[in-house]
Design a protein around this motif. Sequence first.
Motif, PDB file in Angstrom:
ATOM      1  N   ALA A 175       0.835  -1.206   0.000  1.00 13.60           N
ATOM      2  CA  ALA A 175       0.000   0.000   0.000  1.00 13.60           C
ATOM      3  C   ALA A 175       0.871   1.258   0.000  1.00 13.60           C
ATOM      4  CB  ALA A 175      -0.938  -0.004   1.198  1.00 13.60           C
ATOM      5  N   MET A 176       1.965   1.235   0.736  1.00 12.03           N
ATOM      6  CA  MET A 176       2.855   2.394   0.779  1.00 12.03           C
ATOM      7  C   MET A 176       3.580   2.575  -0.561  1.00 12.03           C
ATOM      8  SD  MET A 176       2.339   3.714   3.727  1.00 12.03           S
ATOM      9  CE  MET A 176       0.669   3.131   3.599  1.00 12.03           C
ATOM     10  N   LEU A 177       3.907   1.464  -1.205  1.00  6.89           N
ATOM     11  CA  LEU A 177       4.598   1.536  -2.496  1.00  6.89           C
ATOM     12  C   LEU A 177       3.704   2.088  -3.605  1.00  6.89           C
ATOM     13  CD1 LEU A 177       6.617  -1.790  -2.364  1.00  6.89           C
ATOM     14  CD2 LEU A 177       7.552   0.535  -2.365  1.00  6.89           C
ATOM     15  N   ASP A 178       2.411   2.164  -3.367  1.00  3.49           N
ATOM     16  CA  ASP A 178       1.499   2.730  -4.364  1.00  3.49           C
ATOM     17  C   ASP A 178       1.572   4.253  -4.432  1.00  3.49           C
ATOM     18  OD1 ASP A 178       0.644   0.229  -5.149  1.00  3.49           O
ATOM     19  OD2 ASP A 178      -1.118   0.238  -3.845  1.00  3.49           O
ATOM     20  N   PHE A 179       2.168   4.896  -3.425  1.00  4.19           N
ATOM     21  CA  PHE A 179       2.330   6.349  -3.466  1.00  4.19           C
ATOM     22  C   PHE A 179       3.401   6.700  -4.502  1.00  4.19           C
ATOM     23  CE2 PHE A 179       0.560   5.843   0.819  1.00  4.19           C
ATOM     24  CZ  PHE A 179      -0.395   6.860   0.829  1.00  4.19           C
ATOM     25  N   PRO A 180       3.195   7.793  -5.263  1.00  8.67           N
ATOM     26  CA  PRO A 180       4.144   8.127  -6.329  1.00  8.67           C
ATOM     27  C   PRO A 180       5.532   8.524  -5.834  1.00  8.67           C
ATOM     28  CG  PRO A 180       2.485   9.858  -6.083  1.00  8.67           C
ATOM     29  CD  PRO A 180       2.069   8.718  -5.200  1.00  8.67           C
ATOM     30  N   TYR A 181       5.664   8.944  -4.595  1.00  4.39           N
ATOM     31  CA  TYR A 181       6.954   9.392  -4.065  1.00  4.39           C
ATOM     32  C   TYR A 181       7.644   8.326  -3.214  1.00  4.39           C
ATOM     33  CZ  TYR A 181       3.374  10.568  -0.620  1.00  4.39           C
ATOM     34  OH  TYR A 181       2.291  10.509   0.220  1.00  4.39           O
ATOM     35  N   VAL A 182       7.162   7.110  -3.285  1.00  3.28           N
ATOM     36  CA  VAL A 182       7.721   5.994  -2.521  1.00  3.28           C
ATOM     37  C   VAL A 182       8.214   4.932  -3.496  1.00  3.28           C
ATOM     38  CG1 VAL A 182       7.177   4.143  -0.872  1.00  3.28           C
ATOM     39  CG2 VAL A 182       6.177   6.414  -0.573  1.00  3.28           C
ATOM     40  N   ARG A 183       9.354   4.337  -3.170  1.00  7.00           N
ATOM     41  CA  ARG A 183       9.879   3.241  -3.982  1.00  7.00           C
ATOM     42  C   ARG A 183      10.570   2.237  -3.067  1.00  7.00           C
ATOM     43  NH1 ARG A 183      15.477   3.842  -5.286  1.00  7.00           N
ATOM     44  NH2 ARG A 183      16.305   5.821  -4.566  1.00  7.00           N
ATOM     45  N   PRO A 184      10.761   1.026  -3.565  1.00 10.18           N
ATOM     46  CA  PRO A 184      11.447   0.032  -2.735  1.00 10.18           C
ATOM     47  C   PRO A 184      12.875   0.485  -2.442  1.00 10.18           C
ATOM     48  CG  PRO A 184      10.467  -1.005  -4.674  1.00 10.18           C
ATOM     49  CD  PRO A 184      10.362   0.480  -4.863  1.00 10.18           C
ATOM     50  N   MET A 185      13.369   0.153  -1.289  1.00  8.67           N
ATOM     51  CA  MET A 185      14.770   0.423  -0.984  1.00  8.67           C
ATOM     52  C   MET A 185      15.595  -0.614  -1.719  1.00  8.67           C
ATOM     53  SD  MET A 185      16.736   0.664   2.623  1.00  8.67           S
ATOM     54  CE  MET A 185      18.490   0.915   2.680  1.00  8.67           C
ATOM     55  N   ASP A 186      16.394  -0.147  -2.643  1.00  8.53           N
ATOM     56  CA  ASP A 186      17.213  -1.045  -3.456  1.00  8.53           C
ATOM     57  C   ASP A 186      18.697  -0.747  -3.253  1.00  8.53           C
ATOM     58  OD1 ASP A 186      17.207   1.403  -4.648  1.00  8.53           O
ATOM     59  OD2 ASP A 186      16.619   0.688  -6.627  1.00  8.53           O
ATOM     60  N   PHE A 187      19.049  -0.500  -2.009  1.00  5.66           N
ATOM     61  CA  PHE A 187      20.414  -0.158  -1.615  1.00  5.66           C
ATOM     62  C   PHE A 187      21.415  -1.181  -2.128  1.00  5.66           C
ATOM     63  CE2 PHE A 187      23.813   0.066   1.622  1.00  5.66           C
ATOM     64  CZ  PHE A 187      24.109   1.425   1.565  1.00  5.66           C
ATOM     65  N   THR A 188      21.025  -2.440  -2.162  1.00  2.00           N
ATOM     66  CA  THR A 188      21.910  -3.527  -2.590  1.00  2.00           C
ATOM     67  C   THR A 188      21.660  -3.923  -4.043  1.00  2.00           C
ATOM     68  OG1 THR A 188      20.353  -5.199  -1.824  1.00  2.00           O
ATOM     69  CG2 THR A 188      22.019  -4.472  -0.247  1.00  2.00           C
TER      70      THR A 188
ATOM     71  N   ARG B 131      18.913  -4.735  -5.197  1.00  2.00           N
ATOM     72  CA  ARG B 131      17.714  -5.567  -5.172  1.00  2.00           C
ATOM     73  C   ARG B 131      16.799  -5.006  -4.097  1.00  2.00           C
ATOM     74  NH1 ARG B 131      19.219 -11.556  -4.298  1.00  2.00           N
ATOM     75  NH2 ARG B 131      17.101 -11.861  -5.014  1.00  2.00           N
ATOM     76  N   PRO B 132      15.492  -5.019  -4.327  1.00  2.00           N
ATOM     77  CA  PRO B 132      14.574  -4.500  -3.307  1.00  2.00           C
ATOM     78  C   PRO B 132      14.737  -5.252  -1.985  1.00  2.00           C
ATOM     79  CG  PRO B 132      13.412  -4.901  -5.365  1.00  2.00           C
ATOM     80  CD  PRO B 132      14.786  -5.491  -5.517  1.00  2.00           C
TER      81      PRO B 132
END
Length: 109
Positions: free
Chosen positions: A59-72, A74-75
């Motif tokens: 649900a949080m990832l559906d916001f346009p200003y949110v994305r998975p943390m892909d520091f490595t 990979r999400p």
Amino acid sequence: MACNETLANGIREIIRSFSEEFTEKKMFGGLSFLYKGKMTVGIIKEELVVRIVSEKEQAMLDFPYVRPMDFTKRPMKEFIYVSEEGLKTEEQLVQWITLGLEHAKSKLK
């Protein structure tokens, strides 16, 4: 330290109003705020990192200003990045900190 100090100071100000005690720790090349040793939110460069309980992550990832943390590259599960657009008001920042605190408490059970 590579993080937005204005955002860090905003988080510090807000968490003073919480009854819980937070600590700060350098993590991921930035700064993190922990509750009882569990990460709640953090800052890497200009973005907020939030730990999210898995049930709310999509649900949080559906916001346009949110994305998975892909520091490595990979999400990472239960981690999201929030861009500056999602941090324009104090209310928004309070909501993100509250979600991060919810995650930390869920890991202490």
